[in-house]
Motif scaffolding. Sequence first.
Motif, PDB file in Angstrom:
ATOM      1  N   UNK A 485     -61.098 -34.786  49.041  1.00  0.00           N
ATOM      2  CA  UNK A 485     -59.693 -34.394  48.905  1.00  0.00           C
ATOM      3  C   UNK A 485     -59.079 -35.107  47.699  1.00  0.00           C
ATOM      4  N   UNK A 486     -57.988 -34.560  47.182  1.00  0.00           N
ATOM      5  CA  UNK A 486     -57.316 -35.122  46.008  1.00  0.00           C
ATOM      6  C   UNK A 486     -56.897 -36.563  46.299  1.00  0.00           C
ATOM      7  N   UNK A 495     -56.176 -27.312  45.132  1.00  0.00           N
ATOM      8  CA  UNK A 495     -56.320 -28.396  46.102  1.00  0.00           C
ATOM      9  C   UNK A 495     -54.973 -29.085  46.320  1.00  0.00           C
ATOM     10  N   UNK A 496     -54.531 -29.209  47.575  1.00  0.00           N
ATOM     11  CA  UNK A 496     -53.221 -29.819  47.835  1.00  0.00           C
ATOM     12  C   UNK A 496     -53.239 -31.322  47.583  1.00  0.00           C
ATOM     13  N   UNK A 497     -52.070 -31.935  47.462  1.00  0.00           N
ATOM     14  CA  UNK A 497     -52.010 -33.396  47.329  1.00  0.00           C
ATOM     15  C   UNK A 497     -52.686 -34.085  48.510  1.00  0.00           C
ATOM     16  N   UNK A 498     -53.093 -35.316  48.289  1.00  0.00           N
ATOM     17  CA  UNK A 498     -53.827 -36.073  49.303  1.00  0.00           C
ATOM     18  C   UNK A 498     -53.159 -36.022  50.671  1.00  0.00           C
ATOM     19  N   UNK A 509     -61.386 -26.436  51.129  1.00  0.00           N
ATOM     20  CA  UNK A 509     -62.389 -26.475  50.061  1.00  0.00           C
ATOM     21  C   UNK A 509     -62.697 -27.887  49.571  1.00  0.00           C
ATOM     22  N   UNK A 510     -62.063 -28.895  50.162  1.00  0.00           N
ATOM     23  CA  UNK A 510     -62.422 -30.276  49.871  1.00  0.00           C
ATOM     24  C   UNK A 510     -62.838 -30.961  51.169  1.00  0.00           C
ATOM     25  N   UNK A 511     -63.610 -32.021  51.033  1.00  0.00           N
ATOM     26  CA  UNK A 511     -64.012 -32.835  52.184  1.00  0.00           C
ATOM     27  C   UNK A 511     -62.971 -33.937  52.375  1.00  0.00           C
ATOM     28  N   UNK A 512     -62.426 -34.022  53.565  1.00  0.00           N
ATOM     29  CA  UNK A 512     -61.428 -35.046  53.855  1.00  0.00           C
ATOM     30  C   UNK A 512     -62.077 -36.350  54.280  1.00  0.00           C
TER      31      UNK A 512
END
Length: 601
Positions: A485-486, A495-498, A509-512
């Motif tokens: 994640x960002x 990709x949204x902010x963290x 689409x990101x791994x948290x």
Amino acid sequence: MGILNDHLRATVGRAAGGAEQKSWRRSIPVLARDLVEAGLGKLEMLIEYQLPRTSKRADVVLAGVNRRTGDDLYLVVELKQWSRAELFEDNENLVLVPGYRHEVEHPLLQVQGYCDTIVDFVGALGGAPEAVRGVAYLHNAADLEVEDLFDLVQNERTRLFTKTRRGAFLDYLRAQFADEPGAGPADRLLTSAVRPSKQLMRLAAAEIKDREQFVLLDEQRRAFELVLHAVRKSATSDSKRVVVVTGGPGSGKSVIALSLLGELNRQGRTVMHATGSRSFTQTMRRHVGKGDRRVQNLFKYFNSFMDAERNELDVLICDEAHRIRESSVNRFTPATHRTGRPQVDELIAAARVPVFLLDEHQVVKPGETGTVEAVKSHAESLGLRVHHVDLSGQWRCGGSEKYEEWVLKLLGLASGEPEPWTGDDHFEVTLAESPAEMESLLRDKMRQGFSARVSAGFCWPWSNPRKDDTLVHDVQIDGWSRPWNVKGDRAVGDAPPSALWSTFDGGFDQVGCVYTAQGFEYDWSGVIIGPDLIARHGRLVTVRDRNKDPELTKRSVTDLQVERHIRNIYKVLLTRGMAGTVIYAADAETQDFLADLLERP
């Protein structure tokens, strides 16, 4: 300017940068000259005024006497050196300024927010909006160079002036202030108690009632009523009481917190909500206080109360209290505030009834001390009565207490050996053959209308975004790869902010990681168990040197602490799903171990 720099160092623990000092040299004398020319040289200029309960600072607050009423009057002045600016794609709330990398908030919205914060939290003002006004002063800009900015509707409380309108600005100042000393009003502003105003409480009550519909059951209702009882008793007996509410993931701790926030505001009590999680607090601000910045200001961080007055609030709701740290001090804390005072002491002192909602199995970082024993022992050392409510039996995971117990035994956080998963009508647990299969299974769930996220242990590097504003695929397993994640507060591509990874579109689409997943829930949770937790000889063991979390690689953190935190981290990740969890282990032997416990999808 040296005095200003010393003031900044004393209040926020850092010196001003070169750009900030240059801004002072170019703007403060302009405003001072205007005040003298307007015949208002007796006003007090509060430079770099820190807004209550925030780290934000207003450029200048002018303190004086209202020409018409004789009451205290404050004018927030936001000084801009811009010579040109235009609206961002016809959005009246955002502005493009030459030389800036990104669009910025319209200065009138900025100053309006500052005015509202002062009115809402400075007790001496009593919530009276007429006591605080604001202007954005673009003293280097001509009207034609910023004409777009005038499109935003102005009211009497917020005005925009340029160098073209300097004469109008002087007339405005004369119309607002009497030619009388501003020392008294300035002192009353600076020494006032900080607490939510009655007007803000009514607004918050309406907002929460309109946006959240909660039903409290059994022990949840008991905890809710116990807090209200403690508030009544503390008011009538002039005493303090401490309430601790414990429960597993999804047992209703945050539901209780928001229900209390709404009800206490309806009762006219002064109350605030605080957490130690940036992701959780920012999401609360966006969803509960959506559309109203003033309601968002009721949601704070634990370290916001370092200098709070004793019993400043009726109630302080400490949600996610397992994130309480040993101390509120960080690298930006001024030397004068480095007293060694425990953070739990600050939180207990800030309200007549401090409420702590926590899950001891979610302590995931060194320095976090949020346990029942820590809160209870400190409160009792102060001679305070402690009420404890346990929410055991109320679970988020599809009502599956069975799954919660299975996870605790799997991770060695409860007595007993890991057991096979024998199924539950309300909750599904499956093992994926690969990360790609996990992703495919979860995408299928999303097509069916469910929400889903993939998270993992911190066992891979975490790179900064590339210069072309794309994310690096750091999490790589057997040909499959995805980015983390960002890192920051700005979206990168889709990709949204963290802080919004768990709740905003694009997060799948990101791994948290644990820091973005903790405190949130989604229907389906995919969990990649990294090589820092592996199965050997029938049980899971931790491998410290395979974990890449900077918090856990410090030499000061013991092996025992690392082991406890790694187990708690996976406990958090494995209990985010409400309908089901899909698991994959990067270590082959661990994958086989889980296959013996789980039926494959």
